[in-house]
Design an enzyme around this catalytic site. Structure first.
Site, PDB file in Angstrom:
ATOM      1  N   HIS A  67       0.842  -1.209   0.000  1.00 61.28           N
ATOM      2  CA  HIS A  67       0.000   0.000   0.000  1.00 61.28           C
ATOM      3  C   HIS A  67       0.870   1.249   0.000  1.00 61.28           C
ATOM      4  O   HIS A  67       0.363   2.352   0.173  1.00 61.28           O
ATOM      5  CB  HIS A  67      -0.914   0.002   1.234  1.00 61.28           C
ATOM      6  CG  HIS A  67      -1.774  -1.226   1.338  1.00 61.28           C
ATOM      7  ND1 HIS A  67      -2.831  -1.461   0.491  1.00 61.28           N
ATOM      8  CD2 HIS A  67      -1.705  -2.311   2.149  1.00 61.28           C
ATOM      9  CE1 HIS A  67      -3.390  -2.630   0.799  1.00 61.28           C
ATOM     10  NE2 HIS A  67      -2.724  -3.164   1.784  1.00 61.28           N
TER      11      HIS A  67
ATOM     12  N   HIS B 103       6.248   6.112   7.222  1.00 62.13           N
ATOM     13  CA  HIS B 103       5.726   5.622   5.936  1.00 62.13           C
ATOM     14  C   HIS B 103       4.955   6.737   5.261  1.00 62.13           C
ATOM     15  O   HIS B 103       4.727   7.794   5.844  1.00 62.13           O
ATOM     16  CB  HIS B 103       4.834   4.389   6.152  1.00 62.13           C
ATOM     17  CG  HIS B 103       3.635   4.657   6.986  1.00 62.13           C
ATOM     18  ND1 HIS B 103       3.624   4.516   8.372  1.00 62.13           N
ATOM     19  CD2 HIS B 103       2.406   5.110   6.649  1.00 62.13           C
ATOM     20  CE1 HIS B 103       2.449   4.833   8.843  1.00 62.13           C
ATOM     21  NE2 HIS B 103       1.687   5.213   7.815  1.00 62.13           N
TER      22      HIS B 103
ATOM     23  N   GLU C 273      -4.231  11.238   3.671  1.00 64.61           N
ATOM     24  CA  GLU C 273      -5.310  10.548   4.421  1.00 64.61           C
ATOM     25  C   GLU C 273      -6.202  11.587   5.083  1.00 64.61           C
ATOM     26  O   GLU C 273      -7.419  11.567   4.920  1.00 64.61           O
ATOM     27  CB  GLU C 273      -4.670   9.643   5.464  1.00 64.61           C
ATOM     28  CG  GLU C 273      -3.830   8.553   4.823  1.00 64.61           C
ATOM     29  CD  GLU C 273      -4.238   7.173   5.281  1.00 64.61           C
ATOM     30  OE1 GLU C 273      -3.904   6.833   6.419  1.00 64.61           O
ATOM     31  OE2 GLU C 273      -4.907   6.470   4.530  1.00 64.61           O
TER      32      GLU C 273
ATOM     33  N   HIS D 224       3.758   9.801   7.618  1.00 69.43           N
ATOM     34  CA  HIS D 224       3.441   9.489   9.011  1.00 69.43           C
ATOM     35  C   HIS D 224       4.687   9.000   9.733  1.00 69.43           C
ATOM     36  O   HIS D 224       5.321   8.034   9.302  1.00 69.43           O
ATOM     37  CB  HIS D 224       2.352   8.403   9.068  1.00 69.43           C
ATOM     38  CG  HIS D 224       1.015   8.913   8.655  1.00 69.43           C
ATOM     39  ND1 HIS D 224      -0.026   8.093   8.241  1.00 69.43           N
ATOM     40  CD2 HIS D 224       0.524  10.180   8.567  1.00 69.43           C
ATOM     41  CE1 HIS D 224      -1.076   8.814   7.945  1.00 69.43           C
ATOM     42  NE2 HIS D 224      -0.770  10.089   8.130  1.00 69.43           N
TER      43      HIS D 224
ATOM     44  N   THR E 259      -5.283   2.371   8.894  1.00 68.82           N
ATOM     45  CA  THR E 259      -5.363   1.128   8.112  1.00 68.82           C
ATOM     46  C   THR E 259      -5.628  -0.020   9.075  1.00 68.82           C
ATOM     47  O   THR E 259      -5.306   0.087  10.262  1.00 68.82           O
ATOM     48  CB  THR E 259      -4.026   0.865   7.374  1.00 68.82           C
ATOM     49  OG1 THR E 259      -2.959   0.825   8.347  1.00 68.82           O
ATOM     50  CG2 THR E 259      -3.742   1.962   6.365  1.00 68.82           C
TER      51      THR E 259
HETATM   52  N1  LIG Z   1      -1.423   5.160   8.777  1.00 68.19           N
HETATM   53  S1  LIG Z   1      -1.242   4.768  10.314  1.00 68.19           S
HETATM   54  O1  LIG Z   1      -2.350   5.278  11.082  1.00 68.19           O
HETATM   55  O2  LIG Z   1       0.053   5.249  10.769  1.00 68.19           O
HETATM   56  N2  LIG Z   1      -1.321   3.197  10.368  1.00 68.19           N
HETATM   57  C1  LIG Z   1      -0.496   2.337  10.891  1.00 68.19           C
HETATM   58  N3  LIG Z   1      -0.766   1.004  10.803  1.00 68.19           N
HETATM   59  C2  LIG Z   1       0.162   0.000  11.261  1.00 68.19           C
HETATM   60  C3  LIG Z   1       1.085   0.475  12.307  1.00 68.19           C
HETATM   61  C4  LIG Z   1       1.571   1.847  12.070  1.00 68.19           C
HETATM   62  N4  LIG Z   1       0.588   2.783  11.529  1.00 68.19           N
HETATM   63 ZN   LIG Z   2      -0.086   6.092   7.826  1.00 71.62          ZN
END
Ligand SMILES: NS(=O)(=O)N=C1NCCCN1
Ligand SMILES: [Zn+2]
Length: 229
Positions: free
Chosen positions: A66, A95, A107, A120, A203
């Site tokens: 993703h 990421h 997002e 992030h 996610t």
């Molecule tokens: N986009 S996010 O909210 O950071 N989502 C995440 N999912 C897995 C662990 C780290 N972060």
């Molecule tokens: Zn994220």
């Protein structure tokens, strides 16, 4: 077979709650940040948000299917103050989310406007919890810094160090090492104003464990840096 979540009508956010119950919760992220109803909090100004990161080389970058994720656990890093109370949070990974075109991809949105992408920086509460996995089970377990990407003519040198490796990890599950030294501090905008709210992972499994800190000022990247496919 493990559930393959995604962003199509049959496996996207509208149906995540069928397989990931927390996705149906009351504090789900992302949100649209309505600037007219966001309120300022003098307490946050009193407890300045501070961060300290180490520079690291040979960080591993992964194609998650993703997007890309850089694993960057930093025991010497500290994120504290602002909305984080007395607890100290440590960097775990960072990421990026981006879209098919630079007209979308972030997002969070601001007054209905999407940015070209969103970085992030994911941290976990080392004051209260013993591991990232444990922290992700608690409402104050994670703190994520969100930085919007605006597309312009200027390339972002630090982002370039990352996206220049993507040709080596074209497929989900592939990983490689980033040879350059990366300093997460350089990802942050010069203006440090932010919005903050209690939310979730964006996610699956969508755990409601994130204190979100979304910077108001975007950083500039080029079209190529944020529409990589
Ligand atoms: N986009 S996010 O909210 O950071 N989502 C995440 N999912 C897995 C662990 C780290 N972060
Ligand atoms: Zn994220």
């Amino acid at each position: 077979m493990a559930a393959e979540w995604g962003y199509s009508p049959t496996n996207g956010p509208d149906v995540w709650a069928r397989l990931f119950p927390q996705a149906g919760g009351a504090r789900q992220s992302p949100v649209d940040i309505c600037t007219s109803i966001a309120s300022s909090d003098s307490n946050l100004e009193m407890k300045k948000l501070t961060f300290a990161y180490e520079s690291q080389s040979d960080l591993r970058i992964l194609n998650t299917g993703h997007g890309w994720k850089v694993e960057a656990p930093q025991s010497g890093s500290r994120l504290e103050g602002g909305p984080l109370g007395e607890d100290i949070y440590q960097l775990e990974q960072f990421h990026c989310h981006w879209g098919e075109t630079s007209a979308e991809g972030s997002e969070h949105t601001v007054d209905g406007r999407a940015y070209a992408g969103e970085l992030h920086l994911v941290h976990w509460n080392t004051t209260k919890y013993q591991s990232f996995a444990e922290a992700a089970q608690h409402p104050d377990g994670l703190a994520v810094l969100g930085v919007f990407f605006d597309v312009g003519n200027e390339s972002n040198d630090e982002i370039e160090k990352i996206v220049s490796t993507l040709s080596e990890i074209k497929f989900k599950g592939q990983f490689t090492d980033i040879p350059d030294v990366i300093d997460p501090t350089t990802f942050l905008p010069s203006g440090l104003g932010y919005w903050t709210y209690l939310g979730s992972l964006t996610t699956p499994p969508c755990n409601e464990c994130v204190i979100w800190i979304v910077y108001k000022e975007p950083i500039t990247v080029t079209e190529e840096q944020v529409t990589y496919h």
